[in-house]
Design a protein around this motif. Structure first.
Motif, PDB file in Angstrom:
ATOM      1  N   MET A  33       0.832  -1.202   0.000  1.00 56.24           N
ATOM      2  CA  MET A  33       0.000   0.000   0.000  1.00 56.24           C
ATOM      3  C   MET A  33       0.869   1.255   0.000  1.00 56.24           C
ATOM      4  SD  MET A  33      -3.080   1.072   2.579  1.00 56.24           S
ATOM      5  CE  MET A  33      -3.983   2.618   2.337  1.00 56.24           C
ATOM      6  N   ALA A  34       1.951   1.236   0.778  1.00 59.88           N
ATOM      7  CA  ALA A  34       2.846   2.391   0.832  1.00 59.88           C
ATOM      8  C   ALA A  34       3.435   2.701  -0.542  1.00 59.88           C
ATOM      9  CB  ALA A  34       3.972   2.139   1.836  1.00 59.88           C
ATOM     10  N   LEU A  35       3.842   1.659  -1.264  1.00 60.48           N
ATOM     11  CA  LEU A  35       4.374   1.873  -2.610  1.00 60.48           C
ATOM     12  C   LEU A  35       3.303   2.469  -3.518  1.00 60.48           C
ATOM     13  CD1 LEU A  35       6.708   1.536  -4.611  1.00 60.48           C
ATOM     14  CD2 LEU A  35       5.892  -0.781  -5.071  1.00 60.48           C
ATOM     15  N   GLY A  36       2.069   1.995  -3.362  1.00 58.27           N
ATOM     16  CA  GLY A  36       0.974   2.530  -4.161  1.00 58.27           C
ATOM     17  C   GLY A  36       0.693   3.989  -3.863  1.00 58.27           C
ATOM     18  N   VAL A  37       0.756   4.382  -2.590  1.00 59.35           N
ATOM     19  CA  VAL A  37       0.517   5.781  -2.224  1.00 59.35           C
ATOM     20  C   VAL A  37       1.533   6.690  -2.899  1.00 59.35           C
ATOM     21  CG1 VAL A  37       0.569   7.451  -0.326  1.00 59.35           C
ATOM     22  CG2 VAL A  37      -0.640   5.292  -0.039  1.00 59.35           C
ATOM     23  N   GLY A  96      13.508   4.724   2.159  1.00 53.74           N
ATOM     24  CA  GLY A  96      14.109   5.990   2.551  1.00 53.74           C
ATOM     25  C   GLY A  96      14.551   6.812   1.349  1.00 53.74           C
ATOM     26  N   VAL A  97      15.180   6.152   0.382  1.00 52.89           N
ATOM     27  CA  VAL A  97      15.681   6.873  -0.794  1.00 52.89           C
ATOM     28  C   VAL A  97      14.526   7.390  -1.645  1.00 52.89           C
ATOM     29  CG1 VAL A  97      17.032   6.681  -2.915  1.00 52.89           C
ATOM     30  CG2 VAL A  97      17.831   5.563  -0.819  1.00 52.89           C
ATOM     31  N   MET A  98      13.531   6.539  -1.923  1.00 49.71           N
ATOM     32  CA  MET A  98      12.469   6.993  -2.831  1.00 49.71           C
ATOM     33  C   MET A  98      11.607   8.071  -2.190  1.00 49.71           C
ATOM     34  SD  MET A  98       9.903   3.717  -3.063  1.00 49.71           S
ATOM     35  CE  MET A  98       8.980   3.099  -1.640  1.00 49.71           C
ATOM     36  N   SER A 124      15.289   3.160  -6.627  1.00 55.54           N
ATOM     37  CA  SER A 124      14.833   2.787  -5.290  1.00 55.54           C
ATOM     38  C   SER A 124      13.450   2.157  -5.325  1.00 55.54           C
ATOM     39  CB  SER A 124      14.839   4.011  -4.365  1.00 55.54           C
ATOM     40  OG  SER A 124      14.038   5.055  -4.887  1.00 55.54           O
ATOM     41  N   MET A 125      12.580   2.635  -6.223  1.00 57.23           N
ATOM     42  CA  MET A 125      11.257   2.039  -6.341  1.00 57.23           C
ATOM     43  C   MET A 125      11.335   0.597  -6.827  1.00 57.23           C
ATOM     44  SD  MET A 125       8.498   4.883  -7.649  1.00 57.23           S
ATOM     45  CE  MET A 125       7.128   3.850  -7.143  1.00 57.23           C
ATOM     46  N   ASP A 129      10.181  -2.710  -4.890  1.00 60.06           N
ATOM     47  CA  ASP A 129       9.236  -3.591  -5.564  1.00 60.06           C
ATOM     48  C   ASP A 129       9.697  -5.045  -5.505  1.00 60.06           C
ATOM     49  OD1 ASP A 129       7.011  -4.303  -7.020  1.00 60.06           O
ATOM     50  OD2 ASP A 129       7.763  -3.573  -8.931  1.00 60.06           O
ATOM     51  N   VAL A 130      10.967  -5.288  -5.836  1.00 58.76           N
ATOM     52  CA  VAL A 130      11.501  -6.649  -5.805  1.00 58.76           C
ATOM     53  C   VAL A 130      11.480  -7.200  -4.385  1.00 58.76           C
ATOM     54  CG1 VAL A 130      13.596  -8.036  -6.127  1.00 58.76           C
ATOM     55  CG2 VAL A 130      12.901  -6.398  -7.879  1.00 58.76           C
ATOM     56  N   ALA A 131      11.848  -6.378  -3.412  1.00 53.19           N
ATOM     57  CA  ALA A 131      11.896  -6.844  -2.023  1.00 53.19           C
ATOM     58  C   ALA A 131      10.524  -7.287  -1.531  1.00 53.19           C
ATOM     59  CB  ALA A 131      12.457  -5.735  -1.121  1.00 53.19           C
TER      60      ALA A 131
END
Length: 398
Positions: A33-37, A96-98, A124-125, A129-131
């Motif tokens: 969800m955090a990546l989506g935001v 942190g980076v993204m 960083s994204m 994503d892979v992680a």
């Protein structure tokens, strides 16, 4: 052949209990969800970037291309980084980076300074994503039940939430700089807290006899990667251009145009939350074929009509149609024998993210020569290719 569903040797017995797995599943949902935001906030603020740096579609496409190049280059090392640090620490580093890169996207003196920042943002994204996809595949294997569609549904919820928040704040007159700073700071904090619930896995290398580093896609991995390329090209067109299309071609104010992104993400989320149920009962090939066809037809109608209501409904259908692509294809890649989960995901994602590399300059060039409406026909073509190639996806149990 499929990958054995047995518990990987690198997961200690104490980390296989129901309570530990349940906590890890919720933690991973929050990370998706955090990546989506962040993705939703970025997509909704692309018009802000265009206005801030006073650039046209061609230059904007180069900014998007920089992020895509960073994403693809990162994938050559992402599997190794996840194997070295573990999925948890890799996700925290990438977050942190993204967050810093996106939070400062409107602060640079010019495009020359913006481009390297976009390289880092994309890199960083893709690592993040892979992680989290590696963690999700591990959890699906350990839980012995489908969960990947649910996890990707949380990404779509995040995209919807991020775009909706931007829409509300734009309507309230909040400066774009403050919006991005506040959202990115909040997401970074949430990720650092949620990541503590992830499994202590992937930090000791791959399974016995498996490649933990980047695997050059060939054979089945190449087929899956090419289908991800088509799917992510279509999805990336929506993320990067749908708000600008509604604002520029349909004539909506940016605050309303941002809702188009939210509608797309909401439909994708709802479809993904039902995706695990469908995957357990129907052929994955049939789901991909139907989804690609639906997205192609819906987007064609949107572009032909240039009507606000048709666009919103069409965006919802495009989201529903593209929803099965990532959950099905990422998990199919992890079933290829002889390659670790992180390496398999990085391998096929490297091809898929190439769609993000090809897409921005292609859309920008076509839009400059003709119109953005004509350029978005790329989504129709990519979705149709996905539907036509669905029969090449290996079935579960093959």
């Amino acid at each position: 052949m499929t990958r054995s569903p047995d518990t990987p040797a690198l997961v200690p017995a104490g980390l296989r209990g129901p309570a530990v797995l349940a906590r890890a599943r919720w933690a991973t949902r929050l990370l998706f969800m955090a990546l989506g935001v962040l993705g939703g906030a970025w997509g909704a603020h692309i018009p802000s970037v265009k206005a801030r740096y006073a650039i046209g579609e061609a230059t904007l496409s180069m900014v998007l291309l920089a992020a895509a190049i960073g994403a693809v280059l990162s994938l050559f090392f992402a599997g190794r980084i996840v194997g070295w640090l573990g999925a948890r620490k890799a996700a925290m580093l990438a977050a942190g980076v993204m967050s810093v890169m996106l939070g400062s996207v409107l602060e640079y003196p010019g495009v020359a300074a913006l481009l390297p920042a976009m390289l880092l943002f994309g890199a960083s994204m893709s690592l993040f994503d892979v992680a989290i996809n590696t963690e999700g595949s591990e959890l699906e294997s350990l839980s012995d039940r489908p969960i990947m569609s649910n996890l990707h549904g949380m990404f779509s919820v995040g995209g919807m939430t991020g775009a909706a928040l931007v829409s509300v704040m734009l309507g309230a007159g909040v400066a774009p700089r403050l919006q991005l700073f506040g959202l990115c700071a909040g997401i970074a904090i949430i990720v650092f807290i949620a990541a503590r619930g992830m499994l202590e896995t992937h930090a000791t290398g791959g399974e016995a006899g498996e490649q933990a580093h980047f695997a050059w896609p060939r054979g089945t991995l190449l087929i899956i990667g090419l289908l991800i390329f088509a799917g992510l090209t279509a999805e990336g067109v929506m993320y990067d251009w749908c708000v600008l299309y509604l604002k520029q071609e349909v004539g909506m104010p940016q605050a309303q145009a941002a809702l188009g992104y939210s509608i797309f993400s909401a439909a994708m989320a709802l479809s993904r939350f039902g995706g695990d149920f469908l995957r357990s009962r129907y052929s994955e090939q049939a789901l991909l074929r139907l989804g690609g066809s639906l997205a192609a037809v819906a987007m064609a109608l949107v572009l032909l009509s240039a009507n606000a209501w048709v666009a919103w409904i069409g965006f919802a259908l495009v989201g529903a149609g593209l929803a099965p692509v990532a959950p099905i294809l990422f998990n199919a890649a992890t079933r290829v024998p002889g390659v670790s989960r992180a390496a398999a995901i990085a391998s096929v994602t490297s091809i898929g993210y190439s769609g993000f590399m090809v897409g921005p300059p292609l859309i920008g060039s076509i839009a400059t020569a003709t119109s953005l409406t004509m350029a978005l026909g790329v989504l129709v073509l990519a979705s149709a290719l996905l539907a036509c190639g669905a029969h090449r996806v290996p079935q579960r149990g093959d």
